[in-house]
Design a protein around this motif. Sequence first.
Motif, PDB file in Angstrom:
ATOM      1  N   LYS A   1      -3.609  -5.729  -1.973  1.00 25.82           N
ATOM      2  CA  LYS A   1      -2.713  -5.711  -3.136  1.00 25.82           C
ATOM      3  C   LYS A   1      -2.148  -4.301  -3.287  1.00 25.82           C
ATOM      4  O   LYS A   1      -2.745  -3.337  -2.799  1.00 25.82           O
ATOM      5  CB  LYS A   1      -3.459  -6.151  -4.394  1.00 25.82           C
ATOM      6  CG  LYS A   1      -4.643  -5.273  -4.772  1.00 25.82           C
ATOM      7  CD  LYS A   1      -5.309  -5.805  -6.040  1.00 25.82           C
ATOM      8  CE  LYS A   1      -6.209  -4.758  -6.721  1.00 25.82           C
ATOM      9  NZ  LYS A   1      -7.231  -4.175  -5.867  1.00 25.82           N
ATOM     10  N   PRO A   2      -0.985  -4.176  -3.964  1.00 24.68           N
ATOM     11  CA  PRO A   2      -0.368  -2.856  -4.073  1.00 24.68           C
ATOM     12  C   PRO A   2      -1.319  -1.833  -4.698  1.00 24.68           C
ATOM     13  O   PRO A   2      -1.830  -2.036  -5.813  1.00 24.68           O
ATOM     14  CB  PRO A   2       0.835  -3.120  -5.001  1.00 24.68           C
ATOM     15  CG  PRO A   2       1.174  -4.552  -4.749  1.00 24.68           C
ATOM     16  CD  PRO A   2      -0.140  -5.228  -4.532  1.00 24.68           C
ATOM     17  N   GLU A   3      -1.617  -0.785  -3.965  1.00 27.87           N
ATOM     18  CA  GLU A   3      -2.467   0.297  -4.493  1.00 27.87           C
ATOM     19  C   GLU A   3      -2.191   1.586  -3.737  1.00 27.87           C
ATOM     20  O   GLU A   3      -1.596   1.580  -2.652  1.00 27.87           O
ATOM     21  CB  GLU A   3      -3.950  -0.088  -4.386  1.00 27.87           C
ATOM     22  CG  GLU A   3      -4.423  -0.320  -2.956  1.00 27.87           C
ATOM     23  CD  GLU A   3      -5.925  -0.598  -2.886  1.00 27.87           C
ATOM     24  OE1 GLU A   3      -6.706   0.213  -3.429  1.00 27.87           O
ATOM     25  OE2 GLU A   3      -6.314  -1.621  -2.305  1.00 27.87           O
ATOM     26  N   ILE A   4      -2.641   2.685  -4.343  1.00 30.56           N
ATOM     27  CA  ILE A   4      -2.456   3.996  -3.712  1.00 30.56           C
ATOM     28  C   ILE A   4      -3.728   4.321  -2.924  1.00 30.56           C
ATOM     29  O   ILE A   4      -4.835   4.229  -3.458  1.00 30.56           O
ATOM     30  CB  ILE A   4      -2.196   5.078  -4.772  1.00 30.56           C
ATOM     31  CG1 ILE A   4      -0.860   4.799  -5.464  1.00 30.56           C
ATOM     32  CG2 ILE A   4      -2.172   6.472  -4.143  1.00 30.56           C
ATOM     33  CD1 ILE A   4      -0.592   5.637  -6.699  1.00 30.56           C
ATOM     34  N   VAL A   5      -3.555   4.673  -1.663  1.00 30.45           N
ATOM     35  CA  VAL A   5      -4.714   5.013  -0.814  1.00 30.45           C
ATOM     36  C   VAL A   5      -4.732   6.530  -0.641  1.00 30.45           C
ATOM     37  O   VAL A   5      -3.862   7.110  -0.010  1.00 30.45           O
ATOM     38  CB  VAL A   5      -4.612   4.307   0.551  1.00 30.45           C
ATOM     39  CG1 VAL A   5      -5.809   4.667   1.418  1.00 30.45           C
ATOM     40  CG2 VAL A   5      -4.527   2.789   0.351  1.00 30.45           C
ATOM     41  N   MET A   6      -5.746   7.141  -1.255  1.00 28.72           N
ATOM     42  CA  MET A   6      -5.864   8.594  -1.221  1.00 28.72           C
ATOM     43  C   MET A   6      -6.554   9.050   0.062  1.00 28.72           C
ATOM     44  O   MET A   6      -6.647  10.189   0.356  1.00 28.72           O
ATOM     45  CB  MET A   6      -6.652   9.111  -2.421  1.00 28.72           C
ATOM     46  CG  MET A   6      -6.194   8.562  -3.763  1.00 28.72           C
ATOM     47  SD  MET A   6      -4.654   9.257  -4.337  1.00 28.72           S
ATOM     48  CE  MET A   6      -5.240  10.761  -5.086  1.00 28.72           C
TER      49      MET A   6
ATOM     50  N   GLY B   1       0.829  -1.212   0.000  1.00 26.13           N
ATOM     51  CA  GLY B   1       0.000   0.000   0.000  1.00 26.13           C
ATOM     52  C   GLY B   1       0.859   1.255   0.000  1.00 26.13           C
ATOM     53  O   GLY B   1       1.885   1.313   0.668  1.00 26.13           O
ATOM     54  N   VAL B   2       0.442   2.256  -0.782  1.00 25.53           N
ATOM     55  CA  VAL B   2       1.114   3.559  -0.777  1.00 25.53           C
ATOM     56  C   VAL B   2       0.090   4.552  -0.242  1.00 25.53           C
ATOM     57  O   VAL B   2      -0.917   4.847  -0.899  1.00 25.53           O
ATOM     58  CB  VAL B   2       1.570   3.936  -2.208  1.00 25.53           C
ATOM     59  CG1 VAL B   2       2.109   5.356  -2.246  1.00 25.53           C
ATOM     60  CG2 VAL B   2       2.638   2.954  -2.689  1.00 25.53           C
ATOM     61  N   VAL B   3       0.305   5.023   0.985  1.00 22.28           N
ATOM     62  CA  VAL B   3      -0.731   5.777   1.690  1.00 22.28           C
ATOM     63  C   VAL B   3      -0.332   7.242   1.825  1.00 22.28           C
ATOM     64  O   VAL B   3       0.736   7.565   2.345  1.00 22.28           O
ATOM     65  CB  VAL B   3      -0.990   5.165   3.091  1.00 22.28           C
ATOM     66  CG1 VAL B   3      -2.158   5.871   3.765  1.00 22.28           C
ATOM     67  CG2 VAL B   3      -1.271   3.665   2.977  1.00 22.28           C
ATOM     68  N   LEU B   4      -1.209   8.126   1.341  1.00 23.32           N
ATOM     69  CA  LEU B   4      -0.932   9.563   1.408  1.00 23.32           C
ATOM     70  C   LEU B   4      -0.982  10.063   2.854  1.00 23.32           C
ATOM     71  O   LEU B   4      -1.570   9.414   3.714  1.00 23.32           O
ATOM     72  CB  LEU B   4      -1.926  10.320   0.521  1.00 23.32           C
ATOM     73  CG  LEU B   4      -1.455  10.443  -0.940  1.00 23.32           C
ATOM     74  CD1 LEU B   4      -1.336   9.104  -1.626  1.00 23.32           C
ATOM     75  CD2 LEU B   4      -2.348  11.373  -1.740  1.00 23.32           C
TER      76      LEU B   4
END
Length: 361
Positions: A356-361, A342-345
């Motif tokens: 799964k790998p995703e961007i969390v806005m 996860g890529v978390v702002l």
Amino acid sequence: MKALILVGGFGTRLRPLTLSVPKPLVDFANKPMILHQIEALKAIGVTEVVLAINYQPEIMLNFLKEFEKKLDIKITCSQETEPLGTAGPLALARDKLIDGSGEPFFVLNSDVISEYPLKEMINFHKGHGGEASIMVTKVDEPSKYGVVVMEETTGKVEKFVEKPKIFVGNKINAGIYLLNPSVLNRIELRPTSIEKEVFPKIAAEDKLYAMVLPGFWMDIGQPKDYITGLRLYLDSLRKKSSTELAAGSHFVGNVLVDESAVIGDGCLIGPDVAIGPGCIIESGVRLSRCTIMRGVRIKKHACISGSIIGWHSTVGKWARVENMTILGEDVHLGDEVYSNGGVVLPHKEIKSSILKPEIVM
């Protein structure tokens, strides 16, 4: 002696960390990336560093003021109003770089981490008598890069081959240069590339020489390479028998821990971990191949690997964080939550798992 560091733009590849600070101020091994370079330059007698920048110069300068005093080195900015590539910024900073001494000056890419053998580079430059020196590094897969074709004995550069389809050599430009002031006469004030436009012309006149970089090298401008760079950097500290590395029963391999961090009982930490100032690692935590930035709290029995945890974030009890997860500043991951890439702002609270790998806005 002077130096120019090419800072450039937004650092998009290291988001969400660069949403909080400009990329050169992102911590690497417990200090801002750019500080590794400034300290190395200061150590060999550079008195002024010019930062070529087109984004948030005031934040950079405010931050670096304290280091100016601490290191006793002058730090100034040369601000682009439009992106000028890798050569244009030299033309823009011309007046700051020329002091009439005729001495060469350093140019560094701000993403590059290495052992910075700058003293050896000065001796190499004086020895060959050419106009410019570049540092090159050997890589396993040269086809991904621009390859420098050079004479092995003298280091004289013959040509550059961009992403070669057939093998022409395994040495690539390492982003560290030492240039005579005359090089500035070759550069126009417009968006232009030092690698593609300026260096090939100097090479054609037999005035460009390359020195093979001893030790490790990494461009840490994206997360995967940042994590690899940390391993190489800590490994080089180990080879120097550095006292900075942590020792004790709950450390495995190379680990860097700020003295103000608190580590609980029964933790297993390492290899290749950096823990920043003011961090609290509660009992039973497992950390490997990761960076834990300033002010983070990792709660009991959490497990983190191959990830970057941004400033002042929290990872809950029994949480599992892996596969290049990046938490931005002030992210709070709940108890027993799993993050798989996860890529978390910044400033988010995460209560459910990221599978799964995703961007969390």
